[in-house]
Write an enzyme that holds these catalytic residues in place. Structure first.
Site, PDB file in Angstrom:
ATOM      1  CB  CYS A  76      28.857  35.776  50.336  1.00 47.13           C
ATOM      2  SG  CYS A  76      29.683  34.102  50.118  1.00 47.13           S
ATOM      3  CB  CYS A 185      26.428  32.368  43.034  1.00 52.63           C
ATOM      4  SG  CYS A 185      27.961  33.169  43.533  1.00 52.63           S
TER       5      CYS A 185
END
EC number: 5.1.1.3
Length: 279
Positions: A76, A185
């Site tokens: 993440c 991302c």
């Protein structure tokens, strides 16, 4: 107690984005066993404050430490940008983030680098700082893309609206004449077919997922923690709806995983409520 080499690698993300890292683990480290956690009850992370993100990460790592993982990959970017350095000092296990491996890969590809990410990652300037530490003369443009994660988690990859949103985010980077685009991302790799409809063929795409797994492999070798025996099945866990995660992840895993819902330890007297995702 199991041998350290046989322990699982912990991988976590806010949702299905970390599956891009999981697939790379299957490819590069097929004998390793994995514990995957998706914090689906609290996604998207990209609109949270740094303080809240740090609390979430501490809760996840506390739980993973209790599960005796031998390493954690923060799959993440938002967590990596806002919490990695702090938790590396707090937990007695190797914790890897995706930003530094992604930055290293980006500067090998070009010098006019666009980074698409969540608002929190963009605001942190983590990629810009990491890239400039390696190559000070690189030019970096960052674009916050708040709609991408909800669209992916809602399985709207083929929705014409998603293509229009992507065009809006990417056009300023095209106007800047970038030669490299970083997926800031882990969710965004799922949008590659959409991006390919928009981007010229000369723009090189950098997905940090493969590079963080390469870094994990090297770390395991240095620490003598590579597993040489057969792996055990990946354990999939979420904080939200197991069925929704299982159905959504099938298209990227090639199978429908067994998913269990777990409760994280709340390390604060006030645990923030999940954000509501609206269509």
């Amino acid at each position: 107690m199991r041998e350290p080499q046989r322990s699982r690698i912990g991988v976590f993300d806010s949702g299905v984005g970390g599956l891009t890292v999981l697939r790379e683990l299957y490819r590069q480290l097929p004998k390793e066993s994995i514990l995957y956690f998706g914090d689906t009850a609290r996604l998207p992370y990209g609109k949270r404050s740094p303080q809240v993100i740090l609390q979430y990460v501490r809760e996840i790592l506390t739980w993973m430490a209790a599960e005796e993982v031998k390493m954690v990959i923060m799959a993440c970017n938002t967590s990596s940008a806002l919490a990695l350095e702090t938790v590396q000092q707090e937990f007695n296990m190797p914790i890897l983030g995706v930003i530094l491996p992604g930055a290293r890969a980006a500067v090998r590809q070009g010098r006019r680098i666009g980074v698409i990410s969540t608002p929190a990652t963009a605001a942190s300037n983590a990629y810009r700082h990491a890239i400039h530490e390696i190559t000070p003369d690189a030019l970096v443009w960052q674009m916050a893309c708040p709609e991408f994660v909800p669209l992916i988690e809602q399985n709207r990859l083929h929705d014409p609206y998603t293509l229009e949103v992507a065009k809006g985010y990417l056009q300023p980077l095209l106007d800047a004449d970038i030669d490299t685009l970083v997926f800031g991302c882990t969710h965004y790799r799922h949008l590659t077919p959409v991006f390919q409809q928009i981007l010229p063929s000369h723009i090189r795409l950098v997905d940090p997922a493969s590079h963080v797994v390469k870094a994990a492999r090297q770390e395991l070798e240095v620490m003598g923690l590579r597993n040489s025996e057969m792996s055990i099945a990946t354990r999939f866990t979420v904080s939200g709806c197991p069925q929704q995660f299982a159905e959504l992840s099938h298209q990227w895993l090639g199978f429908t995983p067994m998913v269990e819902k777990i409760s994280l330890p709340c390390l604060s007297s006030i645990c923030p409520q999940p954000l509501e995702i609206r269509e």
